[in-house]
Design a protein around this motif. Structure first.
Motif: not given
Length: 278
Positions: A101, A74, A56, A77-78, A53-54
């Motif tokens: 997404c 996670g 972005a 989060g993308c 998810c980091s």
């Protein structure tokens, strides 16, 4: 810490194919602010952790030909992800968060062990390419045909039960597959409409029957009330009749008494006149 020698190019692309990685290298997370494309295909990954998810800004993610059997939520989060290739892995499910997404244009889930394609996949409203061939799917959502951008859909090599929706031999022909889904969707909508109409008709019949029974009960109750009123009126008539009869008898007796008193008074007066010497 697992470092990597590669760095993203000027467009933010990083190629880590054939690196024998068993997890996403820690060094990759140094580029979360610039990375737009990440290729981790042909490695030894067994899962995609929540740290995904980091990324972005990530638009493309290729993790095909690994040993992935776990895909963390996670991935939701993308939010800028447009291309995702998870083919040739060991996934048995698709994380629900993936369908957050909504900018996904291409999704490759082929050659896994997926049993079910969630209904939420229909929320990917700009999806153009979907590959789910060679899984264990029993069916796919017919509503996929409502996605206006969907052009390529491959669903061959799945469960025998899939033939109820997609006839054997059509799984590779995207046009025919989407056409079959549209026909099933139309049939489902028509069937739902017929069921709804039948239920409405049934409800209407029940309502009419309830109204008829209620009217019958109301009429019966009204008749009963009228009968009770007639009985009360008859009792009142008889009461007043008795009262009038009693009044007439009392009046007759009073007249008799009055006549006697009058006669006695007159007789007394006459005797008095005769006895008066003057």
């Amino acid at each position: 810490m697992e470092n990597v020698d590669e760095t993203p190019d000027d467009e933010g692309r990083m190629n880590l194919r054939f690196g024998l990685f068993e997890r996403i290298p820690d060094g990759v997370f140094s580029f979360v602010g610039t990375l737009t494309s990440l290729d981790l295909s042909n490695n030894r990954l067994t899962e995609i952790s929540s740290e995904i998810c980091s990324f972005a800004l990530l638009r493309e993610l290729n993790v095909s030909r690994n040993f992935i059997n776990k895909f963390d939520e996670g991935i939701g989060g993308c939010i800028r992800l447009r291309f995702l290739d998870i083919s040739h892995n060991r996934l048995s499910y698709i994380p629900e968060a993936l369908f957050k997404c909504t900018m996904l244009e291409s999704l490759n889930l082929s050659f896994n062990q997926i049993h079910e394609l969630p209904q939420a996949v229909c929320e990917l409203f700009v999806l153009a390419n979907l590959d789910v061939q060679n899984n264990l799917l029993r069916n796919i959502p017919c509503e996929l045909s409502d996605i206006p951008t969907l052009k390529n859909l491959n669903c061959c090599g799945n469960s025998e039960q899939m033939k109820a929706t997609i006839p054997d031999g059509l799984g590779e022909d995207s046009y025919l597959v989407i056409l079959c889904l549209k026909l099933h969707t139309s049939h489902k909508k028509a069937r739902t409409q017929r069921i709804t109409q039948y239920r409405l008709q049934e409800d209407l019949t029940i309502a009419e029957e309830n109204i008829r029974l209620r009217r019958k009960e109301e009429i019966s109750s009204l008749k009963k009330s009228l009968l009770e009123l007639e009985n009360d009126l008859e009792e009142a008539r008889m009461f007043y009749q008795k009262w009038y009869d009693l009044r007439d008898r009392c009046r007759a007796k009073a007249e008799k008494v009055w006549n006697r008193i009058s006669s006695s008074t007159v007789a007394w007066w006459n005797r008095g006149q005769k006895d008066d010497p003057s």
